[in-house]
Design a protein around this motif. Structure first.
Motif, mmCIF file in Angstrom:
data_model
loop_
_atom_site.group_PDB
_atom_site.id
_atom_site.type_symbol
_atom_site.label_atom_id
_atom_site.label_comp_id
_atom_site.label_asym_id
_atom_site.label_seq_id
_atom_site.Cartn_x
_atom_site.Cartn_y
_atom_site.Cartn_z
ATOM 1 N N ASP A 79 20.626 5.455 -13.372
ATOM 2 C CA ASP A 79 21.248 6.337 -12.385
ATOM 3 C C ASP A 79 20.446 7.628 -12.275
ATOM 4 O OD1 ASP A 79 23.327 4.592 -11.869
ATOM 5 O OD2 ASP A 79 24.567 5.409 -13.488
ATOM 6 N N VAL A 80 20.674 8.356 -11.197
ATOM 7 C CA VAL A 80 20.042 9.658 -11.013
ATOM 8 C C VAL A 80 20.504 10.572 -12.144
ATOM 9 C CG1 VAL A 80 19.892 11.658 -9.491
ATOM 10 C CG2 VAL A 80 19.901 9.365 -8.514
ATOM 11 N N ALA A 81 19.551 11.255 -12.792
ATOM 12 C CA ALA A 81 19.882 12.083 -13.950
ATOM 13 C C ALA A 81 20.096 13.547 -13.585
ATOM 14 C CB ALA A 81 18.771 11.971 -14.995
ATOM 15 N N ALA A 82 19.421 14.013 -12.528
ATOM 16 C CA ALA A 82 19.540 15.412 -12.111
ATOM 17 C C ALA A 82 19.032 15.523 -10.684
ATOM 18 C CB ALA A 82 18.726 16.321 -13.032
ATOM 19 N N GLN A 83 19.121 16.722 -10.139
ATOM 20 C CA GLN A 83 18.575 16.907 -8.801
ATOM 21 C C GLN A 83 17.944 18.274 -8.671
ATOM 22 O OE1 GLN A 83 21.906 16.209 -6.231
ATOM 23 N NE2 GLN A 83 22.337 18.373 -5.971
ATOM 24 N N TRP B 270 13.903 24.348 -7.115
ATOM 25 C CA TRP B 270 12.632 23.703 -6.793
ATOM 26 C C TRP B 270 11.528 24.182 -7.736
ATOM 27 C CZ3 TRP B 270 13.362 19.972 -3.467
ATOM 28 C CH2 TRP B 270 12.280 19.353 -2.864
ATOM 29 N N HIS B 271 10.747 23.268 -8.268
ATOM 30 C CA HIS B 271 9.627 23.515 -9.196
ATOM 31 C C HIS B 271 10.073 24.005 -10.572
ATOM 32 C CE1 HIS B 271 6.593 22.828 -6.173
ATOM 33 N NE2 HIS B 271 7.149 23.714 -5.378
ATOM 34 N N LEU B 272 11.356 23.974 -10.881
ATOM 35 C CA LEU B 272 11.820 24.483 -12.169
ATOM 36 C C LEU B 272 12.537 23.412 -12.999
ATOM 37 C CD1 LEU B 272 13.114 28.025 -11.132
ATOM 38 C CD2 LEU B 272 10.928 27.412 -12.172
ATOM 39 N N GLY C 202 21.378 28.656 7.652
ATOM 40 C CA GLY C 202 22.550 27.824 7.430
ATOM 41 C C GLY C 202 22.287 26.340 7.310
ATOM 42 N N ARG C 203 21.028 25.943 7.215
ATOM 43 C CA ARG C 203 20.723 24.522 7.069
ATOM 44 C C ARG C 203 21.001 24.096 5.629
ATOM 45 N NH1 ARG C 203 14.810 23.956 9.374
ATOM 46 N NH2 ARG C 203 15.183 21.771 8.936
ATOM 47 N N PRO C 204 21.356 22.837 5.431
ATOM 48 C CA PRO C 204 21.634 22.386 4.061
ATOM 49 C C PRO C 204 20.358 22.387 3.226
ATOM 50 C CG PRO C 204 21.661 20.537 5.577
ATOM 51 C CD PRO C 204 21.544 21.779 6.416
ATOM 52 N N PRO C 205 20.470 22.525 1.917
ATOM 53 C CA PRO C 205 19.273 22.574 1.073
ATOM 54 C C PRO C 205 18.565 21.228 1.019
ATOM 55 C CG PRO C 205 21.232 22.508 -0.273
ATOM 56 C CD PRO C 205 21.694 22.651 1.139
ATOM 57 N N LEU C 206 17.250 21.271 0.786
ATOM 58 C CA LEU C 206 16.489 20.050 0.542
ATOM 59 C C LEU C 206 16.818 19.581 -0.863
ATOM 60 C CD1 LEU C 206 12.971 20.975 1.947
ATOM 61 C CD2 LEU C 206 14.616 19.396 2.918
ATOM 62 N N VAL C 207 17.019 18.294 -1.031
ATOM 63 C CA VAL C 207 17.417 17.751 -2.327
ATOM 64 C C VAL C 207 16.433 16.659 -2.741
ATOM 65 C CG1 VAL C 207 19.228 16.498 -3.560
ATOM 66 C CG2 VAL C 207 19.833 18.253 -1.913
#
Length: 113
Positions: free
Chosen positions: A33-37, A9-11, A45-50
């Motif tokens: 198409d999506v290039a990166a995330q 995040w932010h990088l 244990g919650r999944p990461p925000l994407v």
């Protein structure tokens, strides 16, 4: 199929933007198409925000609104402001949780009391 590059995040490097960032610049993904995330870790244990990133150099300008699109948008907003019970344009979007305007809601509450 190759895996997408993942940044913290932010990088994210220059040249990538989210849909909202593209829109703020007057651009749209334009079919690419999506290039990166981006990923942001969360606790317990919650999944990461994407957030998905698109390449700015491949983005296209936002299509301008036509008079027909403006008209359709105005009609849709009028429908959201019109109370289905009393038929009045109340000047604000009626909450979907109630489905009726404040005056009709207050009348229902008075009848119930």
């Amino acid at each position: 199929m190759s895996a997408l590059p993942v940044f913290r995040w932010h990088l994210a490097p220059d040249g990538y933007a989210t849909r909202r960032q593209l829109r703020a610049r007057g651009l749209r993904p334009g079919g690419q198409d999506v290039a990166a995330q981006l990923e942001r870790a969360r606790r317990r244990g919650r999944p990461p925000l994407v957030a998905y990133l698109y390449r700015i150099d491949l983005a296209k300008p936002v299509r301008p609104m036509t008079s027909r699109k403006w008209g359709a948008l105005a009609l849709a907003m009028l429908a959201r402001r019109t109370c289905p019970r009393c038929g009045l344009d109340v000047g604000y979007c009626i909450p979907t949780s109630h489905g009726i305007c404040g005056m009709c809601l207050a009348a229902d509450e008075q009848r119930a009391a």
